[in-house]
Design a protein around this motif. Structure first.
Motif, PDB file in Angstrom:
ATOM      1  N   THR A   1       0.853  -1.190   0.000  1.00 16.90           N
ATOM      2  CA  THR A   1       0.000   0.000   0.000  1.00 16.90           C
ATOM      3  C   THR A   1       0.887   1.237   0.000  1.00 16.90           C
ATOM      4  O   THR A   1       2.097   1.153   0.290  1.00 16.90           O
ATOM      5  CB  THR A   1      -0.898   0.000   1.236  1.00 16.90           C
ATOM      6  OG1 THR A   1      -0.068   0.054   2.420  1.00 16.90           O
ATOM      7  CG2 THR A   1      -1.755  -1.265   1.275  1.00 16.90           C
TER       8      THR A   1
ATOM      9  N   ASP B   1       2.587   1.566   3.323  1.00 21.03           N
ATOM     10  CA  ASP B   1       3.688   0.615   3.473  1.00 21.03           C
ATOM     11  C   ASP B   1       4.899   1.024   2.632  1.00 21.03           C
ATOM     12  O   ASP B   1       6.044   0.812   3.041  1.00 21.03           O
ATOM     13  CB  ASP B   1       3.234  -0.782   3.069  1.00 21.03           C
ATOM     14  CG  ASP B   1       2.227  -1.355   4.063  1.00 21.03           C
ATOM     15  OD1 ASP B   1       2.241  -0.922   5.232  1.00 21.03           O
ATOM     16  OD2 ASP B   1       1.428  -2.239   3.647  1.00 21.03           O
TER      17      ASP B   1
ATOM     18  N   GLU C   1       5.641  -6.630   8.323  1.00 22.38           N
ATOM     19  CA  GLU C   1       4.343  -6.029   8.647  1.00 22.38           C
ATOM     20  C   GLU C   1       3.564  -5.725   7.365  1.00 22.38           C
ATOM     21  O   GLU C   1       2.349  -5.909   7.302  1.00 22.38           O
ATOM     22  CB  GLU C   1       4.557  -4.746   9.472  1.00 22.38           C
ATOM     23  CG  GLU C   1       5.057  -5.023  10.882  1.00 22.38           C
ATOM     24  CD  GLU C   1       5.386  -3.734  11.631  1.00 22.38           C
ATOM     25  OE1 GLU C   1       5.313  -2.665  10.983  1.00 22.38           O
ATOM     26  OE2 GLU C   1       5.712  -3.798  12.821  1.00 22.38           O
TER      27      GLU C   1
ATOM     28  N   GLN D   1       2.194  -9.010   5.982  1.00 28.60           N
ATOM     29  CA  GLN D   1       1.060  -9.470   6.764  1.00 28.60           C
ATOM     30  C   GLN D   1      -0.180  -8.613   6.507  1.00 28.60           C
ATOM     31  O   GLN D   1      -1.301  -9.116   6.423  1.00 28.60           O
ATOM     32  CB  GLN D   1       1.415  -9.445   8.251  1.00 28.60           C
ATOM     33  CG  GLN D   1       2.468 -10.479   8.631  1.00 28.60           C
ATOM     34  CD  GLN D   1       2.854 -10.391  10.106  1.00 28.60           C
ATOM     35  OE1 GLN D   1       2.387  -9.500  10.834  1.00 28.60           O
ATOM     36  NE2 GLN D   1       3.719 -11.312  10.555  1.00 28.60           N
ATOM     37  N   ALA D   2       0.073  -7.313   6.342  1.00 33.83           N
ATOM     38  CA  ALA D   2      -1.053  -6.418   6.070  1.00 33.83           C
ATOM     39  C   ALA D   2      -1.685  -6.742   4.709  1.00 33.83           C
ATOM     40  O   ALA D   2      -2.915  -6.719   4.550  1.00 33.83           O
ATOM     41  CB  ALA D   2      -0.583  -4.963   6.109  1.00 33.83           C
ATOM     42  N   ARG D   3      -0.833  -7.074   3.687  1.00 30.16           N
ATOM     43  CA  ARG D   3      -1.366  -7.416   2.347  1.00 30.16           C
ATOM     44  C   ARG D   3      -2.181  -8.704   2.411  1.00 30.16           C
ATOM     45  O   ARG D   3      -3.265  -8.814   1.820  1.00 30.16           O
ATOM     46  CB  ARG D   3      -0.229  -7.566   1.347  1.00 30.16           C
ATOM     47  CG  ARG D   3      -0.684  -7.911  -0.068  1.00 30.16           C
ATOM     48  CD  ARG D   3       0.508  -7.911  -1.022  1.00 30.16           C
ATOM     49  NE  ARG D   3       0.074  -8.191  -2.379  1.00 30.16           N
ATOM     50  CZ  ARG D   3      -0.091  -9.393  -2.900  1.00 30.16           C
ATOM     51  NH1 ARG D   3       0.125 -10.466  -2.132  1.00 30.16           N
ATOM     52  NH2 ARG D   3      -0.510  -9.558  -4.143  1.00 30.16           N
TER      53      ARG D   3
ATOM     54  N   LYS E   1      -3.682  -9.949   4.972  1.00 31.56           N
ATOM     55  CA  LYS E   1      -4.924  -9.685   5.695  1.00 31.56           C
ATOM     56  C   LYS E   1      -5.924  -8.965   4.802  1.00 31.56           C
ATOM     57  O   LYS E   1      -7.125  -9.292   4.791  1.00 31.56           O
ATOM     58  CB  LYS E   1      -4.618  -8.846   6.939  1.00 31.56           C
ATOM     59  CG  LYS E   1      -5.852  -8.554   7.787  1.00 31.56           C
ATOM     60  CD  LYS E   1      -5.467  -7.742   9.027  1.00 31.56           C
ATOM     61  CE  LYS E   1      -6.709  -7.434   9.873  1.00 31.56           C
ATOM     62  NZ  LYS E   1      -6.381  -6.623  11.065  1.00 31.56           N
ATOM     63  N   SER E   2      -5.413  -8.012   4.003  1.00 29.30           N
ATOM     64  CA  SER E   2      -6.293  -7.269   3.101  1.00 29.30           C
ATOM     65  C   SER E   2      -6.895  -8.181   2.035  1.00 29.30           C
ATOM     66  O   SER E   2      -8.087  -8.093   1.724  1.00 29.30           O
ATOM     67  CB  SER E   2      -5.520  -6.127   2.443  1.00 29.30           C
ATOM     68  OG  SER E   2      -6.320  -5.468   1.491  1.00 29.30           O
TER      69      SER E   2
END
Length: 573
Positions: A245, A248, A323, A326-328, A330-331
């Motif tokens: 993102t 990020d 991080e 993990q965020a990707r 999760k998205s």
């Protein structure tokens, strides 16, 4: 004295005369008196003398003689493949075929005022060639149209371009290409109206179904569900295409900058320490300088701190990357869940709308009306595939070879066309005849031949066929023990059909002049060897062994201790 002399002379003469008379009488008596043996010998037949023939040197040609008749070749009965004019009414010849030469594209005859064209082709006409027809017969028709200069493709499909070419052919000959009949036009219009009626009925039943229950909110709900699904799928595709993102990306860039700054500080500290350590060492007698020792320790401490800062920066960068990953993930999980939820909402909305429309009587009417529309459209499409300009099966006669000749006409003007209408032949002559089966074994297709007329004139020819391949329709079959033969003259000039001829097929010939003797002169002994008797003096012979070759016209080729002019015994003691 004189008297005495004359007297002895007279005496001598008398004596001589007496002897002569006595001798003559004796001969006369002896000639009439013979012994029985002498008489038998005199009456016996004289001893037979030898019959001989001269050894010749010449070319030897072996032929098979065929007595036959000169006719135009390849007779073929012709009949129409079906109706002319696309109608089932009685077919009557309005113009009969004419004897004589027939060219490709010519009108062979007329039936009910419609033309019958003669075209070249091996596939017989067997159906109506209508719009959309496909096959070898269509391709054959297209080739004929192109040869005749009417254009068009060679695709094997009776399309609009081929229809235009067919129309040009008919127009040039003064006719109109076959158009749909009144019955066909009425049927087409009826089917078209049936489709319109079925569509109107379906629209009315659908309107009644929609009016039977307020389905507008459900329709809007389904539309919104579909919009939400498209948005969820688009967001998922964008997320899958993007690895990080913007936030990020900013954090990752900052971590990268921190790593580079720590690397630069470490490099400066290490460089300063290396420079301090490379200074010259004081002499042994010189007292050590405490200040220099203190400065080196400080530089080493700076290097250690710089290394610690770099390790911390690298750790921070790894932490930021993890991080972001993990965020990707999760998205993506959330977006995929959103897509599934949107699909479930769409399915639920569709089911609700279907259930809302399930009013049994009206729904059944709509279903039946839909089936009626499909059936009406299918029937119209099926009829339309063959609707338009066509070629009826009886309006084209495909012949293997053109130009040809019409030899026999089997139908007259005004008569009903039922079976065979004519017999056509090729434009070239052929000789039909037969030979004995034993002679047929010597024949080979392509052998040279000579045709002899009663006038003595000869024409070159070639053996075209024999046996089963030489059987000609309409020609009387060969008698038992014989085989039919076909010969083709090299030229037709001076020849007339129906002429009885004698043909000689060359089945063997020597390339050069050879020694030739009569067949009767060759004797085969008990040992299987051939020999001839050569006369070397009157009634005296000697045996000469020979090897035989080609036999023709009562003569045989020989080789051995012979020469031209020798006399060989044909018969005799």
């Amino acid at each position: 004295m004189t008297a005495l002399m004359r007297s002895p002379r007279k005496l001598l003469a008398g004596v001589v005369a007496g002897v002569v008379i006595i001798a003559g009488a004796g001969w006369a008596v002896g000639s009439r008196l013979r012994s029985p043996a002498d008489e038998a010998a005199r009456r016996a037949a004289p001893r037979a003398s030898l019959v001989t023939a001269a050894v010749e040197r010449r070319k030897l040609v072996s032929t098979v003689v065929v007595s036959g008749t000169l006719e135009y070749g390849s007779p073929l009965p012709v009949s129409l493949a079906g109706a002319v004019g696309g109608t089932s009414e009685q077919q009557r010849a309005t113009r009969a075929p004419r004897q004589g030469r027939l060219k490709e594209g010519a009108v062979f005859m007329e039936v009910n005022g419609r033309p019958v064209f003669a075209l070249r082709g091996s596939v017989p006409m067997h159906r109506t060639i209508a719009p959309g027809s496909k096959g070898d017969d269509v391709k054959q028709l297209q080739r004929a149209l192109r040869r005749l200069g009417y254009g068009g493709p060679v695709s094997g499909v009776f399309d609009q371009a081929t229809i235009a070419a067919v129309t040009r052919m008919y127009t040039k000959k003064g006719y109109e290409a076959q158009q749909p009949t009144l019955t066909d036009r009425q049927a087409y219009d009826t089917l078209r109206k049936a489709v319109q009626t079925a569509q109107e009925t379906l629209a009315a039943e659908k309107k009644a179904l929609d009016q039977g229950r307020d389905v507008l909110p459900l329709k809007m709900r389904l539309a919104n569900a579909r919009t939400d699904l498209k948005a969820a799928e688009r967001a998922l595709r964008e997320a899958e295409a993007r690895w990080v993102t913007p936030e990020d990306e900013t954090r990752t860039a900052a971590a990268e900058a921190a790593v580079r700054a720590a690397q630069e500080k470490l490099a400066e500290a290490e460089q300063a320490l290396a420079a301090a350590r490379s200074q010259p060492t004081p002499a042994a007698t010189t007292t050590p300088q405490p200040t220099a020792s203190t400065d080196t320790s400080l530089l080493e401490l700076r290097v250690q701190n710089a290394r610690a800062d770099l390790a911390a920066a690298l750790e921070a960068r790894e932490r930021v990357a993890e991080e972001a990953r993990q965020a990707r993930e999760k998205s993506l999980v959330e977006l995929r869940k959103a897509v599934r939820t949107a699909k479930e909402a769409e399915a639920t909305a569709e089911q609700a709308l279907r259930q809302a429309r399930q009013l049994s009587p009206t729904k059944l009417k709509v279903a039946n009306a839909g089936k009626d529309v499909a059936a009406a459209k299918g029937m119209l499409a099926e009829f339309a595939r063959t609707y338009g300009t066509s070629v009826p099966p009886g309006e084209v006669v495909f012949l293997p070879k053109l130009p040809a000749r019409v030899r026999k006409v089997s139908v007259k003007q005004g008569q009903q066309v039922e079976k065979e209408v004519a017999t056509v032949t090729s434009s070239t002559f052929m000789v039909t005849g037969s030979v004995e089966a034993t002679e047929a074994e010597l024949l080979r297709t392509g052998m040279e031949a000579a045709i002899e007329l009663d006038t003595g004139k000869t024409y070159r020819a070639r053996l075209t066929a024999f046996g089963d391949q030489a059987k000609v329709p309409g020609v009387e079959e060969a008698k038992d023990g014989s085989e039919p033969v076909l010969l083709t003259p090299a030229s037709m000039k001076g020849l007339k059909p129906g002429t009885a001829v004698t043909a000689r097929v060359t089945v063997g010939a020597t390339k050069e002049p050879v020694l030739v003797v009569p067949v009767a002169a060759v004797i085969t002994g008990a040992d299987g060897r051939a020999r001839v008797r050569v006369e070397y003096a009157t009634d005296k012979t000697r045996d000469v062994e020979v090897r035989t070759g080609l036999t023709a016209d009562g003569n045989v080729q020989v080789s051995g201790a012979l020469k031209e002019g020798d006399r060989v015994v044909v018969s005799g003691a």
